[in-house]
Design a protein around this motif. Structure first.
Motif, PDB file in Angstrom:
ATOM      1  N   TYR A 130     -11.343  -0.884  -5.996  1.00  0.00           N
ATOM      2  CA  TYR A 130     -10.482  -0.325  -6.424  1.00  0.00           C
ATOM      3  C   TYR A 130     -10.742  -0.260  -7.999  1.00  0.00           C
ATOM      4  O   TYR A 130     -11.126  -0.952  -8.572  1.00  0.00           O
ATOM      5  CB  TYR A 130      -8.703  -1.128  -6.557  1.00  0.00           C
ATOM      6  CG  TYR A 130      -7.945  -1.941  -4.877  1.00  0.00           C
ATOM      7  CD1 TYR A 130      -7.743  -0.493  -4.513  1.00  0.00           C
ATOM      8  CD2 TYR A 130      -8.186  -2.761  -4.707  1.00  0.00           C
ATOM      9  CE1 TYR A 130      -7.002  -0.813  -3.297  1.00  0.00           C
ATOM     10  CE2 TYR A 130      -8.430  -3.132  -3.386  1.00  0.00           C
ATOM     11  CZ  TYR A 130      -7.456  -1.793  -2.888  1.00  0.00           C
ATOM     12  OH  TYR A 130      -6.959  -2.227  -1.629  1.00  0.00           O
ATOM     13  N   THR A 175      -1.273   0.111 -17.033  1.00  0.00           N
ATOM     14  CA  THR A 175      -1.690   0.821 -15.385  1.00  0.00           C
ATOM     15  C   THR A 175      -2.641  -0.234 -14.703  1.00  0.00           C
ATOM     16  O   THR A 175      -1.886  -0.226 -13.838  1.00  0.00           O
ATOM     17  CB  THR A 175      -2.119   1.873 -15.956  1.00  0.00           C
ATOM     18  OG1 THR A 175      -1.220   2.817 -16.551  1.00  0.00           O
ATOM     19  CG2 THR A 175      -2.233   2.501 -14.099  1.00  0.00           C
ATOM     20  N   ARG A 187      -1.995  -4.472  -6.268  1.00  0.00           N
ATOM     21  CA  ARG A 187      -3.036  -4.613  -4.999  1.00  0.00           C
ATOM     22  C   ARG A 187      -2.979  -6.284  -4.652  1.00  0.00           C
ATOM     23  O   ARG A 187      -4.257  -6.856  -4.406  1.00  0.00           O
ATOM     24  CB  ARG A 187      -4.496  -4.211  -5.352  1.00  0.00           C
ATOM     25  CG  ARG A 187      -3.907  -2.492  -5.868  1.00  0.00           C
ATOM     26  CD  ARG A 187      -4.033  -1.943  -4.509  1.00  0.00           C
ATOM     27  NE  ARG A 187      -4.197  -0.366  -4.293  1.00  0.00           N
ATOM     28  CZ  ARG A 187      -3.623   0.698  -3.667  1.00  0.00           C
ATOM     29  NH1 ARG A 187      -3.394  -0.196  -2.010  1.00  0.00           N
ATOM     30  NH2 ARG A 187      -3.295   1.638  -3.457  1.00  0.00           N
ATOM     31  N   ILE A 230      -9.992   1.979 -12.357  1.00  0.00           N
ATOM     32  CA  ILE A 230      -9.602   2.628 -13.224  1.00  0.00           C
ATOM     33  C   ILE A 230      -9.907   3.689 -13.820  1.00  0.00           C
ATOM     34  O   ILE A 230     -11.695   3.458 -13.778  1.00  0.00           O
ATOM     35  CB  ILE A 230      -8.636   1.815 -13.759  1.00  0.00           C
ATOM     36  CG1 ILE A 230      -7.198   2.178 -13.844  1.00  0.00           C
ATOM     37  CG2 ILE A 230      -9.221   0.749 -14.527  1.00  0.00           C
ATOM     38  CD1 ILE A 230      -6.139   0.936 -14.525  1.00  0.00           C
ATOM     39  N   VAL A 272      -1.573  -2.208 -10.801  1.00  0.00           N
ATOM     40  CA  VAL A 272      -2.335  -2.220 -10.524  1.00  0.00           C
ATOM     41  C   VAL A 272      -2.926  -3.352  -9.873  1.00  0.00           C
ATOM     42  O   VAL A 272      -2.774  -3.969  -8.284  1.00  0.00           O
ATOM     43  CB  VAL A 272      -4.023  -1.169 -10.831  1.00  0.00           C
ATOM     44  CG1 VAL A 272      -4.745  -0.891  -9.316  1.00  0.00           C
ATOM     45  CG2 VAL A 272      -2.902   0.529 -11.118  1.00  0.00           C
TER      46      VAL A 272
END
Length: 173
Positions: A46, A56, A64, A48, A60
């Motif tokens: 994952y 944000t 997740r 960013i 996430v």
């Protein structure tokens, strides 16, 4: 005329026997490597960007159910890592002003990485000594997964359980 059987006596020399397997050969195996764990776990990562906000990132991480995000730039190049620990430290330093800040301002930019061919024991040692819980896996400059300390410990526990079972079967059977 056939000779009859005579039981061995104390003075007889015992015949040397050979064994194709031993306890050591039955449980020995090659050193576990990162690639084995990644192939079982999967290479999902994952990410960013550094321009995203901590708000944000927190969303996430929550959605997740993970503890760290990899920060990537152009073409997926690894720029850093942002962990829950990084965010908590910033919350303590700048209460009420943290979530609008950017990931780039708060990420760890000096990231320890490993490769699929690295021994798991060496990776676990590096994670323990560096006191971090997440390590990106990079192969030929490309991101191919992320290990957590929990992944490595769980993999090793499974190995130990298998070894114990093998020993038990050898002793019993």
């Amino acid at each position: 005329m056939p000779s009859s059987y005579q039981a061995p006596s104390r003075g007889d020399q015992a015949k040397k026997t050979t064994h194709s397997q031993s306890a050591q050969s039955n449980i020995s195996h090659e050193t576990a490597i990162v690639g084995q764990l990644i192939s079982k776990k999967g290479g999902t990562t994952y990410t960013i960007t550094s321009s995203d906000t901590l708000s944000t990132a927190v969303t996430v991480l929550r959605d997740r159910r993970i503890g760290a995000l990899l920060v990537t730039g152009e073409g997926g190049a690894l720029e850093g890592i942002l962990s829950e620990r990084d965010i908590v430290r910033k919350l303590a330093e700048t209460p009420g002003q943290t979530l609008p800040q950017t990931v780039g301002e708060n990420m760890t930019s000096k990231v320890e990485t490993c490769s699929p061919s690295d021994p798991l024991v060496a990776v676990l040692r590096r994670m323990n000594e560096g006191r971090f819980r997440h390590m990106p896996v990079v192969d030929d400059g490309k991101l191919c997964g992320m290990l957590t300390i929990g992944d490595v410990v769980n993999y090793r526990l499974n190995e130990l359980e298998y070894e114990a079972l093998q020993l038990k079967q050898m002793i019993v059977g």
